[in-house]
Scaffold this motif. Sequence first.
Motif, short mmCIF file in Angstrom:
data_model
loop_
_atom_site.label_atom_id
_atom_site.label_comp_id
_atom_site.label_asym_id
_atom_site.label_seq_id
_atom_site.Cartn_x
_atom_site.Cartn_y
_atom_site.Cartn_z
N THR A 114 58.21 19.26 -18.68
CA THR A 114 57.04 18.53 -19.15
C THR A 114 57.35 17.87 -20.49
OG1 THR A 114 55.67 20.25 -18.14
CG2 THR A 114 54.59 18.76 -19.71
N THR A 115 56.87 16.65 -20.69
CA THR A 115 56.91 16.08 -22.03
C THR A 115 55.69 16.63 -22.76
OG1 THR A 115 58.09 14.08 -21.38
CG2 THR A 115 56.81 13.98 -23.41
N ALA A 116 55.94 17.56 -23.66
CA ALA A 116 54.87 18.29 -24.35
C ALA A 116 55.18 18.34 -25.84
CB ALA A 116 54.74 19.70 -23.77
N SER A 117 54.40 19.08 -26.58
CA SER A 117 54.64 19.18 -28.03
C SER A 117 55.74 20.19 -28.32
CB SER A 117 53.35 19.60 -28.75
OG SER A 117 53.02 20.94 -28.43
N ALA A 118 56.39 20.01 -29.46
CA ALA A 118 57.37 21.00 -29.89
C ALA A 118 56.68 22.32 -30.21
CB ALA A 118 58.13 20.47 -31.12
N ASN A 119 55.42 22.26 -30.63
CA ASN A 119 54.69 23.48 -30.95
C ASN A 119 54.48 24.36 -29.73
OD1 ASN A 119 54.51 23.01 -33.65
ND2 ASN A 119 52.38 22.31 -33.64
N VAL A 120 54.10 23.76 -28.60
CA VAL A 120 53.86 24.57 -27.40
C VAL A 120 55.18 25.12 -26.88
CG1 VAL A 120 54.00 22.81 -25.56
CG2 VAL A 120 52.44 24.75 -25.33
N ALA A 121 56.26 24.37 -27.06
CA ALA A 121 57.58 24.88 -26.66
C ALA A 121 57.92 26.13 -27.45
CB ALA A 121 58.65 23.81 -26.87
N ARG A 122 57.70 26.10 -28.75
CA ARG A 122 58.02 27.25 -29.59
C ARG A 122 57.08 28.42 -29.28
NH1 ARG A 122 57.94 22.98 -33.83
NH2 ARG A 122 60.08 22.21 -34.04
N GLU A 123 55.82 28.11 -29.01
CA GLU A 123 54.84 29.16 -28.67
C GLU A 123 55.26 29.89 -27.40
OE1 GLU A 123 50.58 29.03 -26.38
OE2 GLU A 123 50.91 27.52 -27.95
N LEU A 124 55.63 29.14 -26.35
CA LEU A 124 55.98 29.76 -25.09
C LEU A 124 57.35 30.42 -25.14
CD1 LEU A 124 54.51 27.14 -22.61
CD2 LEU A 124 53.52 29.31 -23.36
N TYR A 125 58.24 29.89 -25.95
CA TYR A 125 59.54 30.54 -26.18
C TYR A 125 59.32 31.93 -26.78
CZ TYR A 125 63.96 31.56 -28.58
OH TYR A 125 65.10 32.16 -29.05
N ALA A 126 58.46 32.00 -27.80
CA ALA A 126 58.20 33.29 -28.45
C ALA A 126 57.54 34.27 -27.49
CB ALA A 126 57.31 33.08 -29.68
N ARG A 127 56.60 33.78 -26.69
CA ARG A 127 55.93 34.65 -25.72
C ARG A 127 56.91 35.14 -24.66
NH1 ARG A 127 53.01 38.69 -24.79
NH2 ARG A 127 51.72 38.65 -22.91
N ALA A 128 57.80 34.26 -24.22
CA ALA A 128 58.81 34.66 -23.24
C ALA A 128 59.69 35.77 -23.80
CB ALA A 128 59.65 33.46 -22.83
N LYS A 129 60.10 35.64 -25.05
CA LYS A 129 60.96 36.64 -25.67
C LYS A 129 60.27 38.00 -25.69
CE LYS A 129 64.82 34.72 -26.76
NZ LYS A 129 66.05 35.23 -26.10
N GLU A 130 58.97 38.02 -25.99
CA GLU A 130 58.22 39.27 -26.01
C GLU A 130 58.24 39.96 -24.65
OE1 GLU A 130 54.32 38.20 -27.20
OE2 GLU A 130 54.88 37.68 -29.26
N LEU A 131 58.34 39.16 -23.58
CA LEU A 131 58.27 39.68 -22.22
C LEU A 131 59.64 39.90 -21.60
CD1 LEU A 131 55.39 37.35 -20.96
CD2 LEU A 131 55.20 39.79 -21.53
N GLY A 132 60.70 39.67 -22.36
CA GLY A 132 62.05 39.82 -21.82
C GLY A 132 62.46 38.67 -20.93
N LEU A 133 61.87 37.48 -21.16
CA LEU A 133 62.17 36.29 -20.38
C LEU A 133 62.83 35.25 -21.27
CD1 LEU A 133 58.68 36.04 -18.61
CD2 LEU A 133 60.75 37.11 -17.70
N ASN A 134 63.22 34.13 -20.67
CA ASN A 134 63.84 33.02 -21.40
C ASN A 134 63.06 31.74 -21.15
OD1 ASN A 134 66.53 34.30 -22.34
ND2 ASN A 134 66.43 34.80 -20.15
N PHE A 135 62.97 30.90 -22.18
CA PHE A 135 62.23 29.64 -22.07
C PHE A 135 63.07 28.52 -22.68
CE2 PHE A 135 59.38 26.30 -23.44
CZ PHE A 135 58.44 26.21 -22.40
N VAL A 136 63.28 27.46 -21.90
CA VAL A 136 64.02 26.29 -22.36
C VAL A 136 63.11 25.07 -22.26
CG1 VAL A 136 66.00 24.77 -21.91
CG2 VAL A 136 66.22 27.25 -21.59
N ASP A 137 62.89 24.38 -23.38
CA ASP A 137 62.16 23.11 -23.31
C ASP A 137 63.17 22.02 -22.95
OD1 ASP A 137 62.70 23.93 -26.25
OD2 ASP A 137 62.49 21.75 -26.45
N ALA A 138 62.84 21.25 -21.89
CA ALA A 138 63.83 20.34 -21.31
C ALA A 138 63.19 19.07 -20.79
CB ALA A 138 64.58 21.06 -20.19
N PRO A 139 62.53 18.28 -21.66
CA PRO A 139 61.92 17.03 -21.20
C PRO A 139 62.99 16.07 -20.69
CG PRO A 139 61.99 17.11 -23.59
CD PRO A 139 62.40 18.47 -23.12
#
Length: 305
Positions: A114-139
């Motif tokens: 998705t073309t989204a904000s850098a803020n939401v990318a960082r938010e979901l990256y942090a949430r993923a880390k808490e859950l033992g997951l990985n998040f890559v922002d890749a517009p």
Amino acid sequence: MTSKSYEPIPSRRVAFLGLGVMGYPMAGHLARAGHQVTVYNRTESKSIAWCSEYTRADGQKDAISYANTPRQAVQGAELVFCCVGNDDDLRSVVLGPDGAFAGMQAGAVFVDHTTASANVARELYARAKELGLNFVDAPVSGGQAGAQNGVLTVMCGGDKAAFEAAQPVAMAFSRAFTYLGDSGAGQLAKMVNQICIAGLVQGLAEAVAFGDKAGLDMNQVLDVIGKGAAQSWQLDNRGKTMVADQFDFGFAVDWMRKDLGLVLDEARRNGAKLPVTALVDQFYADVQAMGGRRWDTSSLIKRLK
């Protein structure tokens, strides 16, 4: 979708969330490259249509399926790809009891196109880390044609290991899949891309309008200057359609205004000065007021005629 040669890699179990004009063919390339693909779309009929259209390279229809929620779609997937409309759409498929994060296995990688904000990318990256997951922002860049032909340019931010896990699979729909830095770097790079495009399209529109007023054969002029320093993708692919007053294709004005809104919001945060980009954004607002919300971005020339 045109034919494409796929690099042989082991079949992976993947999910794709969002079957819009970009996601539908992107998910199709994953299937045709031989991966086990489960899709999710908010409108179920689109998922059903996708499953009826695509088969894996080896013809195994049972490797293609759809689910009724993001959580169901991602179960057992090593990689989850997503392409939706905006920050709110992204949160709606990622978070909550039926969201992707609730169903992903530990260590799985979520790749957001998705073309989204850098803020939401960082938010979901942090949430993923808490859950033992990985998040890559890749517009992505390349538009609908790039998605259909499997030649998108993808700009990635996040952890290098997660990027490297996704890259071989994502090359099914990519020409380039490039790591640019920490979480948010992909979205910021996409903003740079849109800033460049905004200025280029306005300049091309003014040039074509000027040449028309001067009485030149603009198709001939574009052929000539396209061999020199003025050459660009926009000139090669949108110059003659500008001359012909054709705009019922391509990247919609509404989408560009959404992207430029993200750009201008980020500029207000980081202090960057974007006078031309802000002006072109207002020109696109004029095009929207003319009824051109779904016209291609090259319709900027309509303001000048």
